[in-house]
Scaffold this motif. Structure first.
Motif, short mmCIF file in Angstrom:
data_model
loop_
_atom_site.label_atom_id
_atom_site.label_comp_id
_atom_site.label_asym_id
_atom_site.label_seq_id
_atom_site.Cartn_x
_atom_site.Cartn_y
_atom_site.Cartn_z
N HIS A 82 46.92 45.22 55.68
CA HIS A 82 47.24 45.84 56.97
C HIS A 82 46.09 45.62 57.94
CE1 HIS A 82 49.09 48.67 59.73
NE2 HIS A 82 47.92 49.25 59.88
N ILE A 83 46.43 45.31 59.18
CA ILE A 83 45.44 45.18 60.25
C ILE A 83 45.93 46.03 61.41
CG2 ILE A 83 44.19 43.61 61.77
CD1 ILE A 83 45.20 41.29 59.91
N SER A 84 45.12 47.00 61.80
CA SER A 84 45.45 47.79 62.99
C SER A 84 44.45 47.45 64.08
CB SER A 84 45.43 49.29 62.66
OG SER A 84 44.09 49.73 62.50
N ARG A 85 44.45 48.20 65.16
CA ARG A 85 43.51 47.91 66.25
C ARG A 85 42.07 48.12 65.84
NH1 ARG A 85 46.17 51.56 70.44
NH2 ARG A 85 48.26 51.10 69.79
N ALA A 86 41.82 49.11 64.97
CA ALA A 86 40.43 49.45 64.66
C ALA A 86 40.19 49.65 63.17
CB ALA A 86 40.02 50.71 65.43
N SER A 87 41.05 49.10 62.32
CA SER A 87 40.82 49.17 60.87
C SER A 87 41.61 48.08 60.18
CB SER A 87 41.22 50.55 60.31
OG SER A 87 42.63 50.70 60.32
N LEU A 88 41.23 47.84 58.94
CA LEU A 88 41.98 46.93 58.10
C LEU A 88 42.04 47.52 56.71
CD1 LEU A 88 40.03 44.60 56.17
CD2 LEU A 88 38.97 44.85 58.40
N THR A 89 43.08 47.17 56.00
CA THR A 89 43.22 47.60 54.61
C THR A 89 43.16 46.37 53.73
OG1 THR A 89 44.60 49.46 55.30
CG2 THR A 89 44.64 48.85 52.95
N MET A 90 42.24 46.44 52.77
CA MET A 90 42.09 45.36 51.79
C MET A 90 42.67 45.83 50.47
SD MET A 90 38.21 44.03 52.49
CE MET A 90 38.36 42.85 51.14
N ALA A 91 43.26 44.91 49.74
CA ALA A 91 43.74 45.19 48.38
C ALA A 91 42.96 44.32 47.42
CB ALA A 91 45.23 44.89 48.28
N LYS A 95 40.53 41.58 37.29
CA LYS A 95 41.27 40.98 36.18
C LYS A 95 40.49 39.87 35.50
CE LYS A 95 43.95 37.81 39.08
NZ LYS A 95 45.31 37.54 39.51
N ASP A 96 41.07 39.40 34.42
CA ASP A 96 40.62 38.17 33.78
C ASP A 96 41.86 37.30 33.60
OD1 ASP A 96 41.90 39.16 31.47
OD2 ASP A 96 40.02 39.84 30.58
N GLU A 97 41.77 36.27 32.79
CA GLU A 97 42.92 35.37 32.62
C GLU A 97 44.10 36.04 31.93
OE1 GLU A 97 41.73 31.75 30.74
OE2 GLU A 97 40.31 31.26 32.33
N GLU A 98 43.85 37.11 31.17
CA GLU A 98 44.91 37.73 30.38
C GLU A 98 45.42 39.05 30.93
OE1 GLU A 98 43.46 38.06 26.39
OE2 GLU A 98 42.80 35.98 26.36
N ARG A 99 44.58 39.80 31.63
CA ARG A 99 44.95 41.17 32.00
C ARG A 99 44.47 41.55 33.39
NH1 ARG A 99 42.95 41.41 26.78
NH2 ARG A 99 44.48 42.08 25.29
N VAL A 100 45.20 42.51 33.97
CA VAL A 100 44.75 43.18 35.19
C VAL A 100 44.24 44.55 34.76
CG1 VAL A 100 45.42 44.10 37.44
CG2 VAL A 100 46.41 41.95 36.63
N TYR A 101 42.99 44.87 35.09
CA TYR A 101 42.38 46.13 34.67
C TYR A 101 42.52 47.22 35.72
CZ TYR A 101 40.46 43.25 31.01
OH TYR A 101 40.35 42.40 29.94
N ALA A 102 42.54 46.82 36.97
CA ALA A 102 42.66 47.82 38.04
C ALA A 102 43.23 47.15 39.28
CB ALA A 102 41.31 48.44 38.36
N ARG A 103 43.96 47.95 40.05
CA ARG A 103 44.41 47.55 41.39
C ARG A 103 43.88 48.60 42.34
NH1 ARG A 103 49.37 45.93 38.70
NH2 ARG A 103 49.40 43.67 38.73
N ALA A 104 43.45 48.17 43.50
CA ALA A 104 42.82 49.11 44.43
C ALA A 104 43.07 48.69 45.86
CB ALA A 104 41.32 49.17 44.15
N SER A 105 42.79 49.62 46.76
CA SER A 105 42.81 49.31 48.19
C SER A 105 41.70 50.09 48.88
CB SER A 105 44.16 49.62 48.82
OG SER A 105 44.41 51.00 48.78
N THR A 106 41.23 49.55 49.99
CA THR A 106 40.17 50.16 50.78
C THR A 106 40.52 50.02 52.26
OG1 THR A 106 38.50 49.50 49.15
CG2 THR A 106 37.69 50.07 51.34
N VAL A 107 40.38 51.10 53.00
CA VAL A 107 40.50 51.05 54.45
C VAL A 107 39.09 50.89 55.01
CG1 VAL A 107 41.19 52.28 56.55
CG2 VAL A 107 42.58 52.48 54.46
N ASP A 135 51.55 41.74 52.60
CA ASP A 135 51.99 43.14 52.57
C ASP A 135 52.81 43.47 51.33
OD1 ASP A 135 50.91 43.44 55.11
OD2 ASP A 135 52.79 42.85 56.07
N ALA A 136 53.47 42.51 50.75
CA ALA A 136 54.48 42.78 49.74
C ALA A 136 53.94 43.14 48.38
CB ALA A 136 55.38 41.56 49.60
N VAL A 137 52.74 42.74 48.03
CA VAL A 137 52.27 42.84 46.66
C VAL A 137 51.83 44.23 46.27
CG1 VAL A 137 50.53 41.97 45.05
CG2 VAL A 137 51.59 40.44 46.68
#
Length: 154
Positions: A82-91, A95-107, A135-137
């Protein structure tokens, strides 16, 4: 959609008493990936730089499975949701080749260093951020298809 990939080393001091990487350490991993994204890529140069500063307004983390210390680094993929006028959200995915250990987001809110106040995202920054946008993921993958195998110790 492009993702920025950061190779994050695991340190012995990252472990907690239960042999997992401590939950609070994941914030440091995300910080390292975010710094690499905002300062180690195209964003760290020219008039589209976040070098004047930014602040974190929010973190959200889903711990999917324990991450145990090992010599190999984990990969942290970063992208923009997400990109707004004064912020962005990163996701992120930790992970490694076999697993995802965490999913996160930061504004992230860019600031004017002189005033210490939030500032608008410039057109040049918006254009670069848009190249890393997807946006979809984030919402669907964080909930569906992954059972939590174990909580990360506090």
């Amino acid at each position: 959609m492009a993702r920025r990939t950061y190779s994050c080393p695991l340190r012995w001091s990252d472990m907690d008493a239960f042999g997992h990487v401590n939950n609070a350490v994941f914030l440091r991993y995300l910080e390292e990936a975010r710094i690499d994204f905002l300062f180690g890529s195209e964003f760290g140069k020219g008039d589209h730089s976040f070098s004047d500063g930014s602040v974190v307004a929010r973190h959200e983390i889903d711990y999917l499975r324990p991450l145990v210390h090992r010599p190999e680094p984990v990969v942290i993929e970063s992208w923009v949701t997400h990109i707004s006028r004064a912020s962005l959200t990163m996701a992120y995915e930790v992970k490694d080749e076999e697993r995802v250990y965490a999913r996160a987001s930061t504004v992230v809110v860019p600031i004017d260093r002189e005033t210490g106040r939030p500032r608008r995202i410039t057109d040049a920054e918006r254009e670069l951020l848009a190249a890393f946008r997807d946006d979809a993921v984030e919402a669907v993958e964080a909930v569906e298809g992954e059972a939590v195998e174990g909580a990360v110790a506090v």
